[in-house]
Design a protein around this motif. Structure first.
Motif, PDB file in Angstrom:
ATOM      1  N   ILE A  31       0.884  -1.166   0.000  1.00 28.68           N
ATOM      2  CA  ILE A  31       0.000   0.000   0.000  1.00 28.68           C
ATOM      3  C   ILE A  31       0.924   1.219   0.000  1.00 28.68           C
ATOM      4  N   PRO A  32       1.281   1.723  -1.183  1.00 28.09           N
ATOM      5  CA  PRO A  32       2.306   2.774  -1.271  1.00 28.09           C
ATOM      6  C   PRO A  32       1.890   4.060  -0.566  1.00 28.09           C
ATOM      7  N   GLY A  33       2.882   4.738   0.000  1.00 23.26           N
ATOM      8  CA  GLY A  33       2.636   6.056   0.552  1.00 23.26           C
ATOM      9  C   GLY A  33       2.405   7.064  -0.551  1.00 23.26           C
ATOM     10  N   HIS A  34       1.720   8.155  -0.221  1.00 22.16           N
ATOM     11  CA  HIS A  34       1.304   9.076  -1.283  1.00 22.16           C
ATOM     12  C   HIS A  34       2.340  10.150  -1.583  1.00 22.16           C
ATOM     13  N   ASN A  35       3.363  10.321  -0.704  1.00 17.95           N
ATOM     14  CA  ASN A  35       4.286  11.426  -0.926  1.00 17.95           C
ATOM     15  C   ASN A  35       5.646  11.103  -0.314  1.00 17.95           C
ATOM     16  N   LEU A  36       6.462  10.369  -1.029  1.00 19.19           N
ATOM     17  CA  LEU A  36       7.772   9.988  -0.508  1.00 19.19           C
ATOM     18  C   LEU A  36       8.717  11.175  -0.317  1.00 19.19           C
ATOM     19  N   PRO A  37       8.705  12.184  -1.210  1.00 20.84           N
ATOM     20  CA  PRO A  37       9.539  13.363  -0.924  1.00 20.84           C
ATOM     21  C   PRO A  37       9.182  14.012   0.418  1.00 20.84           C
ATOM     22  N   PHE A  38       7.897  14.029   0.746  1.00 23.41           N
ATOM     23  CA  PHE A  38       7.430  14.546   2.035  1.00 23.41           C
ATOM     24  C   PHE A  38       8.061  13.744   3.167  1.00 23.41           C
ATOM     25  N   ALA A  39       8.091  12.419   3.002  1.00 20.91           N
ATOM     26  CA  ALA A  39       8.675  11.551   4.025  1.00 20.91           C
ATOM     27  C   ALA A  39      10.176  11.786   4.166  1.00 20.91           C
ATOM     28  N   VAL A  40      10.859  12.012   3.051  1.00 19.61           N
ATOM     29  CA  VAL A  40      12.306  12.256   3.101  1.00 19.61           C
ATOM     30  C   VAL A  40      12.604  13.555   3.851  1.00 19.61           C
ATOM     31  N   ILE A  41      11.851  14.603   3.553  1.00 19.36           N
ATOM     32  CA  ILE A  41      12.049  15.873   4.261  1.00 19.36           C
ATOM     33  C   ILE A  41      11.803  15.682   5.759  1.00 19.36           C
ATOM     34  N   GLY A  42      10.757  14.918   6.087  1.00 17.86           N
ATOM     35  CA  GLY A  42      10.491  14.616   7.488  1.00 17.86           C
ATOM     36  C   GLY A  42      11.642  13.859   8.130  1.00 17.86           C
ATOM     37  N   GLY A  43      12.232  12.942   7.367  1.00 19.60           N
ATOM     38  CA  GLY A  43      13.370  12.192   7.876  1.00 19.60           C
ATOM     39  C   GLY A  43      14.559  13.089   8.176  1.00 19.60           C
ATOM     40  N   PHE A  44      14.806  14.064   7.295  1.00 17.64           N
ATOM     41  CA  PHE A  44      15.912  14.996   7.534  1.00 17.64           C
ATOM     42  C   PHE A  44      15.631  15.908   8.735  1.00 17.64           C
ATOM     43  N   ILE A  45      14.372  16.271   8.932  1.00 24.35           N
ATOM     44  CA  ILE A  45      14.016  17.058  10.120  1.00 24.35           C
ATOM     45  C   ILE A  45      14.282  16.246  11.383  1.00 24.35           C
ATOM     46  N   LEU A  46      13.955  14.960  11.344  1.00 17.75           N
ATOM     47  CA  LEU A  46      14.256  14.096  12.482  1.00 17.75           C
ATOM     48  C   LEU A  46      15.762  13.999  12.710  1.00 17.75           C
ATOM     49  N   TRP A  47      16.529  13.906  11.640  1.00 16.15           N
ATOM     50  CA  TRP A  47      17.985  13.848  11.751  1.00 16.15           C
ATOM     51  C   TRP A  47      18.495  15.103  12.473  1.00 16.15           C
ATOM     52  N   LEU A  48      17.984  16.263  12.056  1.00 18.31           N
ATOM     53  CA  LEU A  48      18.350  17.510  12.722  1.00 18.31           C
ATOM     54  C   LEU A  48      17.964  17.470  14.205  1.00 18.31           C
ATOM     55  N   GLY A  49      16.754  17.009  14.487  1.00 16.54           N
ATOM     56  CA  GLY A  49      16.283  16.943  15.870  1.00 16.54           C
ATOM     57  C   GLY A  49      17.132  16.051  16.742  1.00 16.54           C
ATOM     58  N   TRP A  50      17.734  15.032  16.132  1.00 18.39           N
ATOM     59  CA  TRP A  50      18.575  14.112  16.904  1.00 18.39           C
ATOM     60  C   TRP A  50      19.826  14.801  17.444  1.00 18.39           C
ATOM     61  N   PHE A  51      20.214  15.928  16.849  1.00 16.37           N
ATOM     62  CA  PHE A  51      21.345  16.681  17.379  1.00 16.37           C
ATOM     63  C   PHE A  51      20.973  17.411  18.667  1.00 16.37           C
ATOM     64  N   GLY A  52      19.691  17.430  18.982  1.00 12.22           N
ATOM     65  CA  GLY A  52      19.250  17.871  20.300  1.00 12.22           C
ATOM     66  C   GLY A  52      18.957  16.689  21.192  1.00 12.22           C
ATOM     67  N   PHE A  53      18.402  15.651  20.614  1.00  8.97           N
ATOM     68  CA  PHE A  53      17.991  14.463  21.363  1.00  8.97           C
ATOM     69  C   PHE A  53      19.165  13.819  22.094  1.00  8.97           C
ATOM     70  N   ASN A  54      20.258  13.589  21.382  1.00 13.51           N
ATOM     71  CA  ASN A  54      21.417  12.908  21.980  1.00 13.51           C
ATOM     72  C   ASN A  54      22.370  13.852  22.716  1.00 13.51           C
ATOM     73  N   PRO A  55      22.915  14.880  22.067  1.00  8.01           N
ATOM     74  CA  PRO A  55      23.782  15.793  22.812  1.00  8.01           C
ATOM     75  C   PRO A  55      23.063  16.491  23.967  1.00  8.01           C
ATOM     76  N   GLY A  56      21.772  16.738  23.818  1.00  3.77           N
ATOM     77  CA  GLY A  56      21.019  17.402  24.876  1.00  3.77           C
ATOM     78  C   GLY A  56      20.859  16.558  26.118  1.00  3.77           C
ATOM     79  N   SER A  57      21.042  15.253  25.975  1.00  2.00           N
ATOM     80  CA  SER A  57      20.887  14.373  27.130  1.00  2.00           C
ATOM     81  C   SER A  57      21.993  14.562  28.165  1.00  2.00           C
ATOM     82  N   THR A  58      23.049  15.310  27.801  1.00  2.00           N
ATOM     83  CA  THR A  58      24.041  15.664  28.808  1.00  2.00           C
ATOM     84  C   THR A  58      23.465  16.661  29.804  1.00  2.00           C
ATOM     85  N   THR A  59      22.531  17.490  29.352  1.00  2.00           N
ATOM     86  CA  THR A  59      21.945  18.618  30.099  1.00  2.00           C
ATOM     87  C   THR A  59      23.023  19.522  30.683  1.00  2.00           C
TER      88      THR A  59
END
Length: 508
Positions: free
Chosen positions: A297-325
């Motif tokens: 059942i294909p997704g309707h907008n893979l470019p949308f998903a890729v952009i979302g994936g890159f946003i998550l990648w960016l967010g991970w630079f807060g998720f992991n380094p931020g865990s030092t507090t």
């Protein structure tokens, strides 16, 4: 399986798990690492410290301002410090109260600022999750996906504020409901915000597992339970001592269960709850043929998903380094390890699906780099470059075959692969700490990690099954077949994501 869901077993499961939750909530927090009573040495020292050193404040005023725990420090409150003094030729160590120096105040403000910035980055991950999930599903459900990702953060914030934060971090004789005493300092607000966005991340992971067929009202209910109870209880076991609690997993087998940034605490907990939800709610209409073979059942907008994936990648630079507090030089190292694991995961997934399906599939590659960053969370502060590379590479390969196995052999419909990305690869990353996170391999460390992984699965999957079965047999969990065919955007929200665009609702 059908007989199981049709029988009253769900009532027994619900009762058992809810009773266990009540007991665990009562016991959550463990012993407080600091006492409100001052040490005798500090009391003695305060009586002898010159008034000028305390800037004109009385001893009683100083006693009231001394923090119970370092977590409640601020830039104006005195701190206790051991110093050596010589009296009549005899040297003794005494505790005195002093104010922070300018450098210490700057460090304090840096800690607050960095922790808030990291929390902001993790918050942006909500947008990434929304875009990935929406892109991997059909156009007729895009509004519903977006609404769920909005509301799990809104509801998660309030639920964590009211009760979840207290369950996760309170000591035995204190209240952290509605922020509690953490609201007394700037640091308390920063710490709460960072923990809140983590809780909301756990809830939003679950959205993908039940996408395109879950009632919106049921979604709202289970988001409350996840952020108020399920996530905080396990979080208290693994991370309670970050504030005033004391989780039993932290001292497990004398070495402790290690999960620096949440491969298990956040990601696997969310992934296993999603697995329970996907099992109870059943597959989407048309996902499996009469013989039980899965159909794409294909997704309707893979470019949308890729952009979302890159946003998550960016967010991970807060998720992991931020865990030092803390605002220190280790942030860069953690960010680099995170990046390496994500890149290796993307390469591993591309290679695996290219080998298996003879084509380098885009969706699998996105899930591959997400899987790499999920896996690295557990020991990202101690993994070296080689470890980060191997953990990410294995996660990328693992996520591909996990998605295939869950769909083909377990017959579970997971539209975005969240069980594999977060549940399976979160477990892999947590286990990898025993091989790449310690100087010398130890069976004790391995057993502690396995125990933490197992406890996380039993708790979250069990609670998830009880929760979803309870919803199924009360308010209802799934929309009707007709509503599913029309699309949840129209049926649940009266909106269309792409107004005026004619689409074939059987396919999109």
């Amino acid at each position: 399986m059908k007989r199981f869901f049709a029988c009253p077993t769900w009532i027994m499961l619900t009762t058992v798990w809810m009773a266990a939750a009540i007991i665990l909530i009562t016991a959550a927090g463990g012993p407080s690492p600091a006492s409100a009573e001052e040490p005798a040495a500090l009391t003695k020292a305060l009586e002898t410290v010159p008034e000028a050193l305390l800037k004109g404040k009385t001893q009683d005023e100083i006693r009231k301002e001394l923090p119970v725990s370092g977590a409640y420090r601020d830039e104006t409150t005195p701190i206790s410090e051991d110093v050596e003094v010589s009296v009549a030729g005899k040297t003794e160590t005494v505790s005195i109260a002093r104010y922070l120096s300018d450098i210490e105040i700057l460090q304090y403000r840096g800690d607050v600022l960095w922790t808030c910035i990291a929390a902001f980055l993790v918050f942006i991950m909500q947008a990434g999750f929304a875009m990935v999930e929406s892109g991997f599903t059909r156009a007729k459900n895009a509004v519903n996906i977006m609404m769920k990702n909005i509301m799990d953060f809104c509801i998660g914030t309030v639920a964590f504020l009211v009760i979840g934060f207290h369950i996760m971090f309170a000591g035995p004789d204190e209240s952290l409901f509605f922020l509690g005493k953490t609201a007394a300092t700037q640091w308390g607000f920063a710490f709460w915000l960072f923990q809140c966005v983590f809780a909301a991340t756990t809830a939003t992971i679950v959205s993908g597992g039940v996408a395109e067929r879950c009632k919106f009202t049921s979604y709202l209910i289970y988001s409350v339970v996840i952020c108020a109870v399920i996530y905080p209880v396990f979080g208290s076991w693994a991370w309670g001592s970050l504030l005033d609690g004391g989780g039993w997993l932290e001292g497990l087998l004398g070495v402790g269960f290690y999960d620096f940034a949440g491969s298990t605490v956040v990601h696997s907990i969310g992934g296993w709850i999603a697995l329970a939800g996907a099992i109870v709610i059943g597959p989407r209409v048309g996902k499996f043929d009469a013989e039980g073979n899965p159909k794409a059942i294909p997704g309707h907008n893979l470019p949308f998903a890729v952009i979302g994936g890159f946003i998550l990648w960016l967010g991970w630079f807060g998720f992991n380094p931020g865990s030092t507090t803390t605002f220190d030089g280790n942030l860069a190292r953690i960010a680099v390890m995170t990046n390496i694991a994500g890149a290796a995961g993307g390469i591993g997934a591309m290679a695996a699906i290219w080998f298996y399906a003879k084509k380098p599939d885009l969706g699998m590659t996105v899930n591959g780099f997400l899987a790499g960053m999920v896996a690295i969370c557990a020991g990202v502060d101690v993994f070296n470059v080689f470890g980060a590379l191997m953990i990410g590479l294995v996660a990328g390969v693992l996520v591909v075959f996990s998605v295939i196995c869950i769909e083909r052999f377990l017959k579970v419909d997971d539209p975005v692969g969240c069980v594999s990305v977060h549940g399976v690869c979160g477990a892999w990353g947590t286990l990898a700490y025993a091989f790449f996170g310690v100087e010398k391999f130890s069976l004790t460390v391995l057993m502690a990690q396995l125990t933490g992984i197992g406890v996380g699965f039993v708790w979250s999957f069990g609670c998830g099954m009880a929760l979803f079965l309870a919803l199924k047999h009360t308010v209802g969990l799934r929309v009707t077949a007709e509503e599913e065919e029309t699309g949840l955007d129209i049926e649940e929200h009266g909106n269309e994501a792409y107004s005026g665009l004619q689409v074939d609702r059987h396919s999109y």
